[in-house]
Design a protein around this motif. Structure first.
Motif, PDB file in Angstrom:
ATOM      1  N   UNK A 167      50.990 144.549 -41.709  1.00 13.24           N
ATOM      2  CA  UNK A 167      50.401 143.854 -42.853  1.00 13.24           C
ATOM      3  C   UNK A 167      51.386 143.953 -44.013  1.00 13.24           C
ATOM      4  N   UNK A 168      51.668 142.812 -44.652  1.00 14.80           N
ATOM      5  CA  UNK A 168      52.551 142.798 -45.815  1.00 14.80           C
ATOM      6  C   UNK A 168      51.798 142.190 -46.988  1.00 14.80           C
ATOM      7  N   UNK A 169      51.845 142.835 -48.119  1.00 10.48           N
ATOM      8  CA  UNK A 169      51.231 142.288 -49.327  1.00 10.48           C
ATOM      9  C   UNK A 169      52.241 142.365 -50.464  1.00 10.48           C
ATOM     10  N   UNK A 170      52.644 141.216 -50.959  1.00 11.34           N
ATOM     11  CA  UNK A 170      53.596 141.155 -52.063  1.00 11.34           C
ATOM     12  C   UNK A 170      52.866 140.697 -53.323  1.00 11.34           C
ATOM     13  N   UNK A 171      53.160 141.332 -54.410  1.00 12.61           N
ATOM     14  CA  UNK A 171      52.706 140.891 -55.734  1.00 12.61           C
ATOM     15  C   UNK A 171      53.924 140.442 -56.512  1.00 12.61           C
ATOM     16  N   UNK A 172      53.854 139.240 -57.064  1.00 11.35           N
ATOM     17  CA  UNK A 172      54.971 138.703 -57.840  1.00 11.35           C
ATOM     18  C   UNK A 172      54.598 138.640 -59.308  1.00 11.35           C
ATOM     19  N   UNK A 173      55.617 138.782 -60.135  1.00 12.88           N
ATOM     20  CA  UNK A 173      55.466 138.687 -61.581  1.00 12.88           C
ATOM     21  C   UNK A 173      56.463 137.651 -62.093  1.00 12.88           C
ATOM     22  N   UNK A 198      54.329 134.758 -71.487  1.00 12.41           N
ATOM     23  CA  UNK A 198      53.190 135.369 -70.822  1.00 12.41           C
ATOM     24  C   UNK A 198      53.580 135.746 -69.404  1.00 12.41           C
ATOM     25  N   UNK A 199      52.980 136.844 -68.891  1.00 13.94           N
ATOM     26  CA  UNK A 199      53.201 137.226 -67.505  1.00 13.94           C
ATOM     27  C   UNK A 199      52.318 136.387 -66.593  1.00 13.94           C
ATOM     28  N   UNK A 200      52.882 135.890 -65.511  1.00 16.45           N
ATOM     29  CA  UNK A 200      52.131 135.231 -64.444  1.00 16.45           C
ATOM     30  C   UNK A 200      52.188 136.151 -63.234  1.00 16.45           C
ATOM     31  N   UNK A 201      51.036 136.497 -62.683  1.00 13.82           N
ATOM     32  CA  UNK A 201      50.950 137.496 -61.611  1.00 13.82           C
ATOM     33  C   UNK A 201      50.162 136.924 -60.442  1.00 13.82           C
ATOM     34  N   UNK A 202      50.655 137.120 -59.226  1.00 16.30           N
ATOM     35  CA  UNK A 202      49.946 136.645 -58.041  1.00 16.30           C
ATOM     36  C   UNK A 202      50.227 137.566 -56.864  1.00 16.30           C
ATOM     37  N   UNK A 203      49.237 137.719 -55.976  1.00 13.34           N
ATOM     38  CA  UNK A 203      49.389 138.523 -54.761  1.00 13.34           C
ATOM     39  C   UNK A 203      48.960 137.708 -53.555  1.00 13.34           C
ATOM     40  N   UNK A 222      53.659 126.901 -58.746  1.00 17.87           N
ATOM     41  CA  UNK A 222      52.496 126.093 -59.106  1.00 17.87           C
ATOM     42  C   UNK A 222      52.031 126.363 -60.526  1.00 17.87           C
ATOM     43  N   UNK A 223      52.435 127.495 -61.079  1.00 20.90           N
ATOM     44  CA  UNK A 223      52.089 127.847 -62.456  1.00 20.90           C
ATOM     45  C   UNK A 223      53.206 127.487 -63.432  1.00 20.90           C
ATOM     46  N   UNK A 224      54.352 127.043 -62.910  1.00 23.80           N
ATOM     47  CA  UNK A 224      55.487 126.748 -63.769  1.00 23.80           C
ATOM     48  C   UNK A 224      56.151 127.992 -64.319  1.00 23.80           C
ATOM     49  N   UNK A 225      56.058 129.100 -63.576  1.00 16.04           N
ATOM     50  CA  UNK A 225      56.577 130.384 -64.058  1.00 16.04           C
ATOM     51  C   UNK A 225      57.923 130.705 -63.418  1.00 16.04           C
ATOM     52  N   UNK A 226      58.781 131.334 -64.198  1.00 17.63           N
ATOM     53  CA  UNK A 226      60.080 131.782 -63.708  1.00 17.63           C
ATOM     54  C   UNK A 226      59.921 133.172 -63.098  1.00 17.63           C
ATOM     55  N   UNK A 227      60.367 133.391 -61.852  1.00 14.72           N
ATOM     56  CA  UNK A 227      60.195 134.702 -61.202  1.00 14.72           C
ATOM     57  C   UNK A 227      60.948 135.813 -61.929  1.00 14.72           C
ATOM     58  N   UNK A 228      60.322 136.985 -62.003  1.00 16.17           N
ATOM     59  CA  UNK A 228      60.940 138.157 -62.608  1.00 16.17           C
ATOM     60  C   UNK A 228      61.087 139.298 -61.599  1.00 16.17           C
ATOM     61  N   UNK A 229      59.960 139.715 -61.019  1.00 16.37           N
ATOM     62  CA  UNK A 229      59.960 140.918 -60.189  1.00 16.37           C
ATOM     63  C   UNK A 229      58.839 140.830 -59.169  1.00 16.37           C
ATOM     64  N   UNK A 230      58.905 141.706 -58.163  1.00 14.96           N
ATOM     65  CA  UNK A 230      57.852 141.762 -57.153  1.00 14.96           C
ATOM     66  C   UNK A 230      57.699 143.179 -56.657  1.00 14.96           C
ATOM     67  N   UNK A 231      56.539 143.453 -56.059  1.00 11.30           N
ATOM     68  CA  UNK A 231      56.304 144.705 -55.358  1.00 11.30           C
ATOM     69  C   UNK A 231      55.914 144.375 -53.920  1.00 11.30           C
ATOM     70  N   UNK A 232      56.097 145.328 -53.024  1.00 12.21           N
ATOM     71  CA  UNK A 232      55.798 145.147 -51.609  1.00 12.21           C
ATOM     72  C   UNK A 232      54.948 146.310 -51.112  1.00 12.21           C
ATOM     73  N   UNK A 233      53.762 145.996 -50.601  1.00 14.70           N
ATOM     74  CA  UNK A 233      52.940 146.972 -49.887  1.00 14.70           C
ATOM     75  C   UNK A 233      53.031 146.641 -48.412  1.00 14.70           C
ATOM     76  N   UNK A 234      53.411 147.613 -47.612  1.00 13.00           N
ATOM     77  CA  UNK A 234      53.758 147.368 -46.211  1.00 13.00           C
ATOM     78  C   UNK A 234      53.075 148.386 -45.311  1.00 13.00           C
ATOM     79  N   UNK A 235      52.240 147.899 -44.375  1.00 11.39           N
ATOM     80  CA  UNK A 235      51.658 148.748 -43.339  1.00 11.39           C
ATOM     81  C   UNK A 235      52.390 148.487 -42.033  1.00 11.39           C
TER      82      UNK A 235
END
Length: 332
Positions: free
Chosen positions: A126-132, A38-43, A75-88
């Motif tokens: 402002x930095x906003x990262x979303x991880x998968x 399953x995908x675990x996603x957080x921002x 905290x979810x026990x998930x293995x990191x895969x990828x991320x995105x970066x929104x940057x102002x």
């Protein structure tokens, strides 16, 4: 030559991807989790003046922006895969961007996570990262799994001399604020600032706790406040925390007791894992954590539904002081 939006992306944030089918450059990135996962996603968003000081080194800011998100995967026990970066950005500073990218990429490489997309714009910093991440179906660590009678544990560095112990980030913030009563004599302020600006996400521990921890959360807004999320999601349980059991670094121990407890219980910005587990696993957990490169300390127990959350002093009686966790709209 001035850098435009697409030039700065190409120069600082475009790297070859090895595991993702498609990286930076298209309207969407493509991810392909393994079968049965399953995908675990957080921002998480970091805003200048709210989450970091204007004087922070860009390398450390890049590190922290990713670290706080990796902590959610841990905290979810998930293995990191990828991320995105929104940057102002208020302005384009090539040297500053190089430092930011270096800090972000160094931590990304350490945890084998790939930057696969995002956005840039002009505006207040402002930095906003979303991880998968990915986790086997049914194996994710959740806030909702605590049971009455569980042991309550907190992670921490393995080495007493390593920065990042519970409460140190809050202590450094109080130093910056010039809070009366903070004892600065003998403090290693460089170490404390490192604790505040370069947290270490417990990804390996989160993976090791799959199938062992019954509930988990990362401590971002204060131990008591984040514990409250677990207790509510687990059916309104209570908890008993032994104040004397809370792991304390030498820097924290230099402070008066009231400030120690404020930093330890309501400080936030720690990004350690707070989790509950069956008492039958009490002997095995320290060795499990050591294999993951950190330590854990048992700090209390989970109580039955409807029971209070109590912090017990050395005399065995509940402490009366109230602590408030961080709230992005109520805290100042």
């Amino acid at each position: 030559m001035a850098l435009g939006e697409f030039d700065l992306i190409a120069r600082h944030f475009t790297r070859p991807v090895r595991r993702s089918p498609l990286g930076v450059g298209d309207d969407c990135a493509l991810l392909a989790p393994a079968p049965g996962m399953q995908l675990a996603v957080s921002s998480d968003m970091l805003v200048e003046g709210r989450h970091f000081l204007s004087t922070v080194a860009p390398e450390r800011l890049g590190h922290k922006a990713l670290a706080v998100n990796l902590s959610d995967l841990a905290a979810c026990g998930a293995r990191p895969l990828a991320c995105t970066l929104a940057l102002a950005l208020p302005r384009v500073d090539d040297a500053w961007l190089a430092g930011l990218a270096a800090g972000l990429h160094a931590l990304a490489d350490r945890h084998d996570i790939e930057l696969v997309g995002g956005d840039t714009t002009a505006g207040p910093l402002n930095l906003c990262i979303t991880v998968f991440g990915e986790v086997p179906a049914g194996d994710a660590l959740l806030r909702s799994g605590a049971r009455a009678g569980d042991d309550l544990w907190i992670s921490h560095p393995a080495d007493p001399d390593e920065p990042g112990w519970l409460g140190e980030a809050r202590l450094m913030l109080e130093v910056f604020r010039g809070t009366p009563g903070v004892r600065t004599e003998g403090l290693d302020l460089d170490r404390l600032r490192l604790a505040m600006e370069c947290p270490q996400p417990r990804v390996a521990l989160g993976l090791a706790l799959r199938g062992v921890a019954r509930s988990a959360i990362d401590v971002s807004d204060g131990l008591l406040g984040d514990l409250g999320h677990v207790l509510r999601r687990s059916g309104g349980l209570g908890a008993r925390i032994e104040a004397a059991a809370l792991p304390r670094s030498a820097a924290i121990l230099r402070q008066h007791e009231a400030l120690q407890l404020e930093c330890l219980l309501a400080g936030g910005d720690d990004y350690e894992l707070l989790f509950s587990a069956d008492p039958a696993d009490r002997e095995a957990l320290p060795a499990l954590a050591a294999q993951a490169g950190c330590g854990v300390t048992r700090i209390g127990t989970i109580g039955p539904a409807g029971s209070p959350v109590e912090v017990i002093g050395a005399d065995g009686r509940p402490l009366a002081t109230a602590w408030a966790s961080f709230d992005h709209f109520l805290s100042r």
